[in-house]
Design a protein around this motif. Structure first.
Motif, PDB file in Angstrom:
ATOM      1  N   GLU A   1      26.898  14.854  -7.906  1.00  0.00           N
ATOM      2  CA  GLU A   1      28.232  15.859  -8.684  1.00  0.00           C
ATOM      3  C   GLU A   1      27.589  17.376  -7.762  1.00  0.00           C
ATOM      4  N   ARG A   2      28.411  18.068  -6.970  1.00  0.00           N
ATOM      5  CA  ARG A   2      27.520  19.501  -6.703  1.00  0.00           C
ATOM      6  C   ARG A   2      28.286  20.805  -7.174  1.00  0.00           C
ATOM      7  N   GLN A   3      29.558  20.102  -7.931  1.00  0.00           N
ATOM      8  CA  GLN A   3      30.103  22.015  -8.933  1.00  0.00           C
ATOM      9  C   GLN A   3      28.970  22.453  -9.147  1.00  0.00           C
ATOM     10  N   PRO A   4      28.971  24.148  -9.399  1.00  0.00           N
ATOM     11  CA  PRO A   4      27.561  24.747 -10.265  1.00  0.00           C
ATOM     12  C   PRO A   4      28.772  24.591 -11.641  1.00  0.00           C
ATOM     13  N   MET A   5      27.138  24.690 -12.349  1.00  0.00           N
ATOM     14  CA  MET A   5      27.324  25.021 -13.752  1.00  0.00           C
ATOM     15  C   MET A   5      28.280  26.868 -13.989  1.00  0.00           C
ATOM     16  N   ALA A   6      28.987  26.695 -14.976  1.00  0.00           N
ATOM     17  CA  ALA A   6      29.584  27.506 -15.518  1.00  0.00           C
ATOM     18  C   ALA A   6      29.348  27.939 -17.019  1.00  0.00           C
ATOM     19  N   LEU A   7      27.650  27.167 -17.555  1.00  0.00           N
ATOM     20  CA  LEU A   7      27.751  27.556 -18.973  1.00  0.00           C
ATOM     21  C   LEU A   7      28.418  28.778 -20.126  1.00  0.00           C
ATOM     22  N   SER A   8      29.004  29.130 -20.893  1.00  0.00           N
ATOM     23  CA  SER A   8      29.092  30.285 -21.504  1.00  0.00           C
ATOM     24  C   SER A   8      29.135  29.863 -22.964  1.00  0.00           C
ATOM     25  N   THR A   9      29.750  30.984 -24.002  1.00  0.00           N
ATOM     26  CA  THR A   9      29.749  30.582 -25.294  1.00  0.00           C
ATOM     27  C   THR A   9      30.803  29.595 -25.193  1.00  0.00           C
ATOM     28  N   PRO A  10      31.483  29.652 -25.471  1.00  0.00           N
ATOM     29  CA  PRO A  10      33.264  29.109 -25.780  1.00  0.00           C
ATOM     30  C   PRO A  10      32.043  27.494 -24.513  1.00  0.00           C
ATOM     31  N   VAL A  11      32.016  27.058 -24.062  1.00  0.00           N
ATOM     32  CA  VAL A  11      32.200  26.245 -22.970  1.00  0.00           C
ATOM     33  C   VAL A  11      31.218  25.327 -23.661  1.00  0.00           C
ATOM     34  N   LEU A  12      30.067  26.347 -24.430  1.00  0.00           N
ATOM     35  CA  LEU A  12      28.861  25.633 -24.766  1.00  0.00           C
ATOM     36  C   LEU A  12      28.996  24.650 -26.212  1.00  0.00           C
ATOM     37  N   GLY A  13      30.256  25.592 -26.790  1.00  0.00           N
ATOM     38  CA  GLY A  13      31.008  25.559 -28.736  1.00  0.00           C
ATOM     39  C   GLY A  13      31.805  23.906 -28.499  1.00  0.00           C
ATOM     40  N   TRP A  14      32.953  24.492 -27.276  1.00  0.00           N
ATOM     41  CA  TRP A  14      33.458  22.961 -26.759  1.00  0.00           C
ATOM     42  C   TRP A  14      33.366  21.659 -26.495  1.00  0.00           C
ATOM     43  N   PHE A  15      32.172  21.878 -26.177  1.00  0.00           N
ATOM     44  CA  PHE A  15      30.994  20.673 -25.458  1.00  0.00           C
ATOM     45  C   PHE A  15      30.799  19.681 -26.937  1.00  0.00           C
ATOM     46  N   LEU A  16      29.065  20.959 -27.876  1.00  0.00           N
ATOM     47  CA  LEU A  16      29.270  20.489 -29.026  1.00  0.00           C
ATOM     48  C   LEU A  16      30.277  20.053 -30.283  1.00  0.00           C
ATOM     49  N   ALA A  17      31.879  20.690 -30.082  1.00  0.00           N
ATOM     50  CA  ALA A  17      32.870  20.057 -30.573  1.00  0.00           C
ATOM     51  C   ALA A  17      33.134  18.633 -29.856  1.00  0.00           C
ATOM     52  N   SER A  18      32.879  18.757 -28.691  1.00  0.00           N
ATOM     53  CA  SER A  18      33.100  17.211 -28.190  1.00  0.00           C
ATOM     54  C   SER A  18      32.106  16.664 -28.379  1.00  0.00           C
ATOM     55  N   VAL A  19      30.683  16.760 -28.530  1.00  0.00           N
ATOM     56  CA  VAL A  19      29.779  15.851 -28.621  1.00  0.00           C
ATOM     57  C   VAL A  19      30.042  15.276 -30.416  1.00  0.00           C
ATOM     58  N   VAL A  20      30.135  16.400 -31.472  1.00  0.00           N
ATOM     59  CA  VAL A  20      29.757  15.729 -32.536  1.00  0.00           C
ATOM     60  C   VAL A  20      31.110  15.227 -33.529  1.00  0.00           C
ATOM     61  N   LEU A  21      32.497  16.463 -32.630  1.00  0.00           N
ATOM     62  CA  LEU A  21      33.131  15.464 -33.966  1.00  0.00           C
ATOM     63  C   LEU A  21      35.057  14.597 -33.299  1.00  0.00           C
ATOM     64  N   ALA A  22      33.706  14.768 -31.343  1.00  0.00           N
ATOM     65  CA  ALA A  22      35.240  13.956 -31.001  1.00  0.00           C
ATOM     66  C   ALA A  22      34.891  12.805 -30.338  1.00  0.00           C
ATOM     67  N   SER A  23      33.184  12.545 -30.846  1.00  0.00           N
ATOM     68  CA  SER A  23      32.609  11.738 -30.460  1.00  0.00           C
ATOM     69  C   SER A  23      31.429  10.861 -32.051  1.00  0.00           C
ATOM     70  N   SER A  24      30.573  11.778 -31.764  1.00  0.00           N
ATOM     71  CA  SER A  24      29.998  11.157 -33.053  1.00  0.00           C
ATOM     72  C   SER A  24      30.767  10.779 -34.561  1.00  0.00           C
ATOM     73  N   LEU A  25      30.994  11.836 -34.567  1.00  0.00           N
ATOM     74  CA  LEU A  25      31.871  12.047 -36.681  1.00  0.00           C
ATOM     75  C   LEU A  25      33.215  10.604 -36.381  1.00  0.00           C
ATOM     76  N   ARG A  26      33.605  11.068 -34.652  1.00  0.00           N
ATOM     77  CA  ARG A  26      34.871   9.923 -34.765  1.00  0.00           C
ATOM     78  C   ARG A  26      34.978   8.589 -34.901  1.00  0.00           C
ATOM     79  N   TYR A  27      33.306   8.235 -33.909  1.00  0.00           N
ATOM     80  CA  TYR A  27      33.331   6.810 -33.635  1.00  0.00           C
ATOM     81  C   TYR A  27      33.028   6.094 -35.240  1.00  0.00           C
ATOM     82  N   PHE A  28      32.090   6.695 -35.578  1.00  0.00           N
ATOM     83  CA  PHE A  28      31.652   6.593 -37.259  1.00  0.00           C
ATOM     84  C   PHE A  28      31.936   6.463 -38.067  1.00  0.00           C
ATOM     85  N   LEU A  29      33.240   7.337 -38.203  1.00  0.00           N
ATOM     86  CA  LEU A  29      34.891   7.042 -38.959  1.00  0.00           C
ATOM     87  C   LEU A  29      35.681   6.160 -39.104  1.00  0.00           C
TER      88      LEU A  29
END
Length: 301
Positions: free
Chosen positions: A200-228
């Motif tokens: 991948e060569r696509q540049p990163m464009a991290l911002s506070t909203p993007v990081l927030g959505w990323f963390l929601a994906s990790v915690v809610l849609a992945s870890s907590l979801r699979y645990f439940l």
């Protein structure tokens, strides 16, 4: 009284919550992709989610024989392929609801691909298959008599997920759900992150909203979801759970309509409806059991 009849209502409630989290994951992922390359996003998401689950799974993982760890990680390679197709399809999809219904075809393809392992699909599968193909055909007609790239990638993801389920039940059947999920999330995270760093060569464009959505994906849609999901599946049977998990596509379409103002043409609505009907036909035996449990028959006077 069988296990389905004795299964507590808590299992249904947890599975419904899991489907909502999974549907939310589609939204979180689409928003996070605005600032992250697809493979880097999904790779780092699964890697962090696996590390979170590792804290819960370590006691059982530390006692797991090395050969089962290797098998679990090997199956994780197939999981990587399925997830890679899914995230690439999502990155180019113009309609999340449609993509969710196409991906749900993986549920229908599980018994079909079971033929490769000597299984015989039930009669309902052969009834459901032409209905699902008709639904996908209507979605293709909506694009002007052609299959869009996102649709093709989601079909590939569905096939890989169906194959993954078949392999999981045979290659790693003696590994408990939590350590298995942890190892496979780590495998997907490591593989796709490495592939991203190489290609991948696509540049990163991290911002506070993007990081927030990323963390929601990790915690809610992945870890907590699979645990439940693991917890809920331990309280009921796999077939019963799969009926409720089919609702993920429905929630995704509804949430996408609300969040992104997505609308469906009559052809899209008809195609998605046929795909969902095919899923119901394929699982009709268990659908009836769920309906009887949710809507108990009235005793005659």
């Amino acid at each position: 009284m069988n296990r389905i009849e004795r299964a507590p209502w808590q299992a249904d409630a947890l599975l419904l919550l899991v489907t909502l989290m999974a549907a939310g994951g589609w939204i979180f992922s689409r928003e996070a992709l605005a600032g992250m390359p697809p493979l880097l996003f999904i790779g780092s998401r699964f890697l962090l989610a696996g590390l979170i689950l590792l804290g819960f799974a370590w006691p059982s993982l530390s006692r797991l024989p090395a050969r089962r760890v290797r098998r679990s990680l090997f199956v994780g390679l197939l999981f990587s392929l399925a997830t890679g197709f899914w995230i690439m399809g999502l990155s180019v999809s113009s309609h999340l609801g449609e993509s969710a219904f196409i991906t749900s075809l993986g549920i229908l393809m599980v018994p079909v691909l079971g033929i490769l392992f000597g299984d015989t699909p039930p009669r309902t599968t052969w009834i459901a298959l032409p209905v699902a193909l008709a639904g996908f055909g209507l979605l293709s007609l909506n694009a002007g008599f052609r299959v869009e790239l996102s649709q093709l990638l989601m079909v590939c993801a569905a096939l890989c997920f169906a194959l993954l389920i078949n392999v999981n039940t045979r290659v790693v059947r003696n590994v408990a759900a939590l350590p298995l999920t942890t190892l496979q999330l780590l495998a997907v995270g490591a593989v796709l992150t490495l592939v991203s760093l190489i290609f991948e060569r696509q540049p990163m464009a991290l911002s506070t909203p993007v990081l927030g959505w990323f963390l929601a994906s990790v915690v809610l849609a992945s870890s907590l979801r699979y645990f439940l999901q693991i917890k809920a599946q331990g309280m009921t049977t796999p077939s019963h759970a799969s009926v409720i998990l089919m609702l993920e596509a429905v929630w995704t379409a509804l949430i996408a309509a609300w969040w992104f103002n997505e609308t469906m043409t009559p052809l899209q609505l008809s195609g998605c409806a046929l795909i969902f009907l095919a899923l119901l036909i394929n699982r009709w035996y268990w659908v009836r059991k769920v309906l009887r449990r949710w809507l108990p028959a009235q005793t005659s006077a």
